[in-house]
Design a protein around this motif. Structure first.
Motif, PDB file in Angstrom:
ATOM      1  N   LYS A  93       0.829  -1.205   0.000  1.00 52.33           N
ATOM      2  CA  LYS A  93       0.000   0.000   0.000  1.00 52.33           C
ATOM      3  C   LYS A  93       0.862   1.252   0.000  1.00 52.33           C
ATOM      4  O   LYS A  93       0.545   2.250  -0.665  1.00 52.33           O
ATOM      5  N   TYR A  95       3.888   1.572  -1.305  1.00 53.49           N
ATOM      6  CA  TYR A  95       4.479   1.754  -2.632  1.00 53.49           C
ATOM      7  C   TYR A  95       3.451   2.280  -3.628  1.00 53.49           C
ATOM      8  O   TYR A  95       3.762   3.146  -4.456  1.00 53.49           O
ATOM      9  N   ARG A  96       2.218   1.733  -3.542  1.00 53.04           N
ATOM     10  CA  ARG A  96       1.180   2.225  -4.453  1.00 53.04           C
ATOM     11  C   ARG A  96       0.873   3.697  -4.185  1.00 53.04           C
ATOM     12  O   ARG A  96       0.679   4.482  -5.122  1.00 53.04           O
ATOM     13  N   LEU A  97       0.811   4.064  -2.907  1.00 46.50           N
ATOM     14  CA  LEU A  97       0.518   5.451  -2.555  1.00 46.50           C
ATOM     15  C   LEU A  97       1.652   6.374  -2.994  1.00 46.50           C
ATOM     16  O   LEU A  97       1.404   7.494  -3.459  1.00 46.50           O
ATOM     17  N   ASP A  99       3.475   6.014  -5.555  1.00 50.04           N
ATOM     18  CA  ASP A  99       3.397   6.154  -7.015  1.00 50.04           C
ATOM     19  C   ASP A  99       2.150   6.905  -7.469  1.00 50.04           C
ATOM     20  O   ASP A  99       2.026   7.244  -8.653  1.00 50.04           O
ATOM     21  N   ASP A 100       1.222   7.145  -6.538  1.00 51.20           N
ATOM     22  CA  ASP A 100      -0.010   7.851  -6.862  1.00 51.20           C
ATOM     23  C   ASP A 100       0.208   9.354  -6.691  1.00 51.20           C
ATOM     24  O   ASP A 100       0.512   9.826  -5.594  1.00 51.20           O
ATOM     25  N   LYS A 101       0.039  10.105  -7.755  1.00 53.97           N
ATOM     26  CA  LYS A 101       0.354  11.539  -7.754  1.00 53.97           C
ATOM     27  C   LYS A 101      -0.433  12.294  -6.696  1.00 53.97           C
ATOM     28  O   LYS A 101       0.139  13.056  -5.897  1.00 53.97           O
ATOM     29  N   GLU A 102      -1.737  12.118  -6.656  1.00 54.61           N
ATOM     30  CA  GLU A 102      -2.569  12.860  -5.715  1.00 54.61           C
ATOM     31  C   GLU A 102      -2.413  12.349  -4.288  1.00 54.61           C
ATOM     32  O   GLU A 102      -2.390  13.119  -3.332  1.00 54.61           O
ATOM     33  N   GLY A 103      -2.310  11.016  -4.140  1.00 57.79           N
ATOM     34  CA  GLY A 103      -2.179  10.448  -2.809  1.00 57.79           C
ATOM     35  C   GLY A 103      -0.885  10.862  -2.123  1.00 57.79           C
ATOM     36  O   GLY A 103      -0.882  11.225  -0.940  1.00 57.79           O
ATOM     37  N   SER A 104       0.218  10.830  -2.863  1.00 62.00           N
ATOM     38  CA  SER A 104       1.499  11.225  -2.269  1.00 62.00           C
ATOM     39  C   SER A 104       1.547  12.727  -2.024  1.00 62.00           C
ATOM     40  O   SER A 104       2.134  13.193  -1.045  1.00 62.00           O
ATOM     41  N   SER A 106      -0.994  14.605  -1.186  1.00 64.53           N
ATOM     42  CA  SER A 106      -1.784  14.877   0.014  1.00 64.53           C
ATOM     43  C   SER A 106      -0.946  14.692   1.272  1.00 64.53           C
ATOM     44  O   SER A 106      -0.997  15.518   2.195  1.00 64.53           O
TER      45      SER A 106
END
Length: 343
Positions: A93, A95-97, A99-104, A106
């Motif tokens: 989770k 690593y996915r976060l 790589d996520d533009k908006e999640g990281s 935030s």
């Protein structure tokens, strides 16, 4: 001994952990300091060398309770976790976060907004307590600008903009915080942050303490099962603990800067505790380094009230509580990551 967020923190260095009737037993010589039902725990974080019984380690593995061993100074030694849980799901989770533009973005906003908030508190308290010793207008203007910067950081549309806001605010902060050096200003002048190499005695102290804090943050993150090398604001770089650098942003001013100012103002560290080399680069003497590290460990024992948990904890556990809160957010147990906002 502290019990926070379903995590047992054992701070007694000569304690030995064992298992009795499904309880974790904290033993010190012939005394029992406490017993906690294992079923109520998610993690045990132990600062010491005596260790734990094989029976307890086996029970923790079977029940997926993380058991983390650290030195009394906070260096990670080892971590045990069960097969069914481990750190795989949490790290996937993470690593996915990352790589996520908006999640990281935030999360990065929260880290930087927390940093700016705490820096503003340092300046506000300094102005309140030492109004006659500082440039009141400069402090007032900088504090006002920080309020604007905090709002801008929380609304930043991308990480480059966020880094720009943080960089400008940091320049303002370091241009005035040196006025809170109230004694021996001639030996400890400070007008700007210079990192590589750290120029002057104050920059040398800051760099050394930031390194200690980064180390504590990395150990804290690893102790809860996160990967300290994969960050959300700081980009991946071989050998860099990027997530530890993220986490420490909100803690720099309230832990390190206050500590360094206190050492200078209380004259615990003096000008002759340094050796000078070329280009105004200063380094600690061996005696000064021992004094600094001793004071650092004592500072970590001082208790504060955690602004989110509303419980008293030692300063030294702040990186661990924030790491736990970050892990809970990444798992989905919290709606947002609560930065440490000192008041």
């Amino acid at each position: 001994m502290r019990h926070l967020l379903n995590t047992l923190f054992v701070l007694t260095e000569d304690a030995y952990l064992s298992l009795k009737d499904e309880n974790v037993v904290i033993n010190q010589n012939d005394r029992i300091l406490g017993q906690i039902p294992l079923i109520t725990l998610e993690n045990i974080v132990y600062f010491g060398y005596k260790g734990a019984s094989p029976a307890l380690m086996g029970a923790c593995t079977k029940r997926s309770v993380g058991l983390c061993f650290l030195t009394p100074r906070g260096r990670l030694l080892a971590r045990i976790s069960g097969e069914s849980r481990g750190n795989v799901l949490l790290r996937r989770k993470q690593y996915r976060l990352a790589d996520d533009k908006e999640g990281s973005l935030s999360l990065a906003r929260n880290f930087i907004a927390g940093k700016l908030f705490n820096s503003k508190v340092i300046l506000s308290r300094g102005l309140r307590d030492h109004r006659m010793s500082v440039d009141e207008k400069k402090f007032t203007d900088t504090i006002h600008d920080f309020s604007t910067s905090i709002n801008c950081a929380r609304a930043a549309k991308d990480k480059d903009t966020l880094r720009g806001i943080e960089g400008n605010a940091a320049h303002q902060y370091f241009s005035v915080v040196g006025e809170l050096i109230l004694r021996n200003r001639e030996s400890f002048p400070f007008y700007e942050r210079v990192k590589r190499p750290p120029e002057g005695r104050v920059n040398a102290m800051l760099s050394f303490a930031y390194t200690l804090l980064a180390h504590d943050c990395a150990s804290a993150l690893e102790s809860v099962g996160l990967d300290a090398y994969v960050g959300f604001l700081h980009t991946d770089r071989s050998g860099r603990v990027s997530l530890a650098l993220d986490l420490m942003e909100e803690l720099r001013s309230i832990i390190v800067d206050r500590f360094v100012l206190s050492l200078i103002n209380r004259e615990m560290i003096k000008s002759d505790h340094f050796t000078a080399s070329e280009n105004n680069v200063f380094r600690f003497t061996d005696d000064a380094k021992r004094k600094f590290l001793t004071a650092w460990q004592e500072k970590k024992k001082e208790e504060i009230r955690h602004p989110f948990l509303k419980e008293k904890i030692p300063w030294g556990l702040v990186p661990y509580t924030q790491a736990l809160l970050l892990a809970r957010y990444i798992r989905g147990d919290l709606n947002g990551y609560p930065a440490f906002l000192w008041k």
